[in-house]
Each structure stands twice: as structure tokens, then as C-alpha cells.
Design an enzyme around this catalytic site. Structure first.
Site, PDB file in Angstrom:
ATOM      1  N   GLN A 186      -2.102 -57.278  -9.513  1.00  0.00           N
ATOM      2  CA  GLN A 186      -2.422 -58.083 -10.682  1.00  0.00           C
ATOM      3  C   GLN A 186      -1.642 -59.395 -10.686  1.00  0.00           C
ATOM      4  O   GLN A 186      -2.168 -60.447 -11.037  1.00  0.00           O
ATOM      5  CB  GLN A 186      -2.106 -57.298 -11.955  1.00  0.00           C
ATOM      6  CG  GLN A 186      -2.457 -58.018 -13.245  1.00  0.00           C
ATOM      7  CD  GLN A 186      -3.961 -58.112 -13.458  1.00  0.00           C
ATOM      8  OE1 GLN A 186      -4.707 -57.293 -12.940  1.00  0.00           O
ATOM      9  NE2 GLN A 186      -4.396 -59.099 -14.217  1.00  0.00           N
ATOM     10  N   GLU A 187      -0.375 -59.307 -10.294  1.00  0.00           N
ATOM     11  CA  GLU A 187       0.495 -60.481 -10.375  1.00  0.00           C
ATOM     12  C   GLU A 187       0.183 -61.517  -9.299  1.00  0.00           C
ATOM     13  O   GLU A 187       0.161 -62.715  -9.568  1.00  0.00           O
ATOM     14  CB  GLU A 187       1.960 -60.044 -10.259  1.00  0.00           C
ATOM     15  CG  GLU A 187       2.481 -59.238 -11.447  1.00  0.00           C
ATOM     16  CD  GLU A 187       2.735 -60.107 -12.672  1.00  0.00           C
ATOM     17  OE1 GLU A 187       2.731 -61.344 -12.541  1.00  0.00           O
ATOM     18  OE2 GLU A 187       2.941 -59.545 -13.754  1.00  0.00           O
ATOM     19  N   SER A 188      -0.037 -61.058  -8.068  1.00  0.00           N
ATOM     20  CA  SER A 188      -0.098 -62.014  -6.954  1.00  0.00           C
ATOM     21  C   SER A 188      -1.261 -61.808  -6.009  1.00  0.00           C
ATOM     22  O   SER A 188      -1.449 -62.627  -5.103  1.00  0.00           O
ATOM     23  CB  SER A 188       1.205 -61.916  -6.140  1.00  0.00           C
ATOM     24  OG  SER A 188       1.282 -60.649  -5.488  1.00  0.00           O
TER      25      SER A 188
END
Length: 348
Positions: A216-218
Site C-alpha cells: 500500500q505504501e510503496s
């Protein structure tokens, strides 16, 4: 060379993606192969143009064991007598989005003819993507883990969301449909599985949770930097990186170590309540505590939590591992030892 645990994870994920028995994939890997066969699945070279037309990079099929397993599983799923209706519909689906639409058709159990009919029907102005998604569906898609920015920019992803809507409409009840956009989460590369698994164990976290946050983050890109200054696989802010001993936020191992340590800390602060842990990872512990131990009313955070939970359920199903028991009721948060500064939310 890919390690046996990483290969086993790739096989499980490919089997779940294409509804092919893991044993069939393993048998193909073990079977004798002609000299010109491609990769560990022994893919005939004649299949490479077809795979390219279905969204696979031929170079990755040749050089990446995980991608080769996934491509081979797709070939197994398309052999005569298996999903014949899906195979016959393939030519009616535009080539750039064909692979992801066929995956969505299998996953969401939607009639291929229905999808083709929608793809080729009239779509009113303002609708989204090749399936003509009405804008009224956007809040529902967001609440079920779809990335709204990708709906606008990625035709294949938007088409898959349209197939999901058809599946929901067929079932009639949103809450009975348990696997949303997470199916289209990025596949963890073998190198990431190798370093993430021991880190997750060290911090008492499921591998699936660490992967879900990193996805989700990267999107599993170690060098990415956000507009607000978060960097790396786990998108650590400078103060959080310093707090958990991360000197190089672009180093994949250090980023995973720091992100996992932070999740372990949040697990303690919020008594294992997974939604609150994730809300705090996005918005900071103080924001969660200040809002009465509830997910803060920030649009980004309220989209972030269900999206990561969906990815977590998907990776948990395909990779296995321990469950995290999240409280069904709001947790009573322990006071944080000191305020964190991990919030990446820019506007409420």
C-alpha cells in the site's frame, strides 16, 4: 536463485490467482523439459507472444522464477476444457487490458459474455474506465479497498473494478463479497519475501501484514519518496526512521525493519486492534487517540485502512502465516511513550 520458501509462496499465489491446483504447478516444474523451454515451468517459446498480449513481460517470464510460475499457471488455466467460456471471450477484450480482465472474470465469477457486453456498450460522459463505471460507485469502491487514483489513471485496473461491480450486483449483497481490489495488489518479488519473512517473525507480525503495508505504501519500490517526505518501502517519515534506528530509509532491509518495529509498537499501544494500528501508521498515534480511539475522519486514512486490510487478507490467503487477532470493539489505547510523527496525512 529463488529460495524454496519464496518459490512455494509464488506457487501458492499463482494457484490462487488462476484457480489451478498447486500440485499441477509443482508437477510442471518437476517435469522434463525440452532444451528451448523457458524458465522453471518449461513454457514453450511459442507462448511468449501470447503471454505478451496478456500483459506479461517476456523478459520477466524468462528471468524471474515467480513471473514464470505465474505465466505457466495462466497457461494451465487456459488449456482446452478449462475455463472454455473465458478463453473464447478473450479475443473480444482489448489486448492492453485483456490479462487483468480475464483474471477479474475468474476471481469474481462473472460471466465472460456479460463483461464483453459491458465493455462494448455505450458509456455516458463522466463514467470511469473501459467498463463505464458510474461515479456513484466510487465511494463503494473506495470503502472496499480500491485505489481511486488508479481508477482514474489505469484502464486495466478500472476494468477490473468494473468486473468486481458486476460480481457484487450478481450476488446482491455487498457484505458477502469478501475479496475486493486486493487481488490486484502487486506480487511480492522473491528478494522481498526472503528479507521480509524473518523481520516479520522477529517483531511478532504476520508476513502478510508487513507485505500489505509495504504494498500500500510503496508498491514494493524501495526508492520512492512521497510529497510529504515519507521515503522507502514502508514510507517512513524522518522522525519515525530515527526513532526505530533506520539510518537509510531507501535501504529495503532497514525500511522493513523500521516499519515492522513501528507496527509492533502500535500493536502494543492499541491492544492489537488492527484497524487502529493501521490508522495510526497512516495518521499517527496522536490522531487516533485524540479521536477517541477511532479511525480519524480524514479521507486518506479512512480509505487507507480498508485498502490495507483487503491486501492483508489477500496475502494471508495466498502466502499463509499467522493471523493477527484484531479487536472487534474499539481498543483502549495505552498512552504512547512519546508522540510519534509518522502522520502522512496532508488534509483532513
Amino acid at each position: 536463485m529463488i529460495t524454496p520458501p519464496a518459490l512455494a509462496a509464488c506457487i501458492r499465489m499463482a494457484a490462487a490467482t488462476y484457480h489451478v491446483p498447486s500440485a499441477a504447478i509443482t508437477a510442471e516444474i518437476s517435469a522434463p523439459k525440452p532444451p528451448d523451454a523457458v524458465g522453471i515451468m518449461g513454457i514453450p517459446p511459442a507462448w511468449l507472444p501470447e503471454l505478451a498480449g496478456r500483459g506479461f513481460d517476456p523478459a520477466e517470464v524468462s528471468n524471474s522464477a515467480c513471473v514464470n510460475v505465474r505465466a505457466g499457471a495462466m497457461i494451465l488455466s487456459m488449456t482446452p476444457g478449462h475455463n472454455a467460456a473465458i478463453s473464447s471471450a478473450a479475443d473480444s477484450i482489448p489486448a492492453p487490458i485483456r490479462a487483468i480482465v480475464l483474471e477479474a472474470v475468474r476471481l469474481y465469477d462473472v460471466a465472460p459474455a456479460r463483461v464483453v457486453a459491458v465493455l462494448h456498450s455505450f458509456h455516458p460522459a463522466g463514467s470511469l474506465g473501459p467498463m463505464g463505471i458510474p461515479r456513484a460507485w466510487v465511494p463503494t469502491l473506495a470503502a472496499n479497498g480500491f485505489d481511486l487514483s488508479r481508477l482514474e489513471s489505469d484502464p486495466g485496473y478500472a476494468a477490473a473494478a468494473g468486473v468486481w461491480i458486476l460480481g457484487v450486483e450478481r450476488l446482491g449483497r455487498m457484505q458477502t463479497y469478501s475479496l475486493p481490489a486486493a487481488r490486484f495488489s502487486p506480487i511480492p518479488p522473491a528478494w522481498l519475501l526472503d528479507i521480509a519473512a524473518p523481520i516479520a517473525r522477529q517483531h511478532g507480525l504476520p508476513l502478510a501484514l508487513v507485505l500489505a503495508v509495504a504494498a500500500q505504501e510503496s508498491g514494493f519500490r524501495p526508492g520512492i519518496e512521497s510529497p510529504v517526505g515519507a521515503v522507502g518501502l514502508m514510507q517512513l517519515m524522518p522522525a519515525t526512521a530515527t526513532r526505530f534506528g533506520v539510518s537509510n530509509r531507501r535501504d529495503a532491509t532497514q525500511s522493513l525493519e523500521g516499519g515492522a518495529a513501528y507496527l509492533e509498537h502500535l500493536k502494543s499501544v492499541f491492544a492489537g486492534n488492527l484497524p487502529l494500528m493501521l490508522a495510526a501508521y497512516n495518521a499517527g498515534s496522536k490522531a487516533v487517540i485524540d479521536h477517541g480511539n477511532r479511525i480519524p475522519p480524514f479521507r486518506e486514512t479512512q480509505n487507507y485502512v480498508p485498502a490495507v486490510l483487503a491486501r492483508y487478507r489477500y496475502y494471508q490467503r495466498t502466502l499463509g502465516g499467522q493471523e493477527v487477532v484484531a479487536s472487534a470493539t474499539p481498543a483502549t489505547a495505552k498512552p504512547a511513550p512519546r508522540a510519534d510523527h509518522q502522520s502522512k496525512v496532508t488534509t483532513p
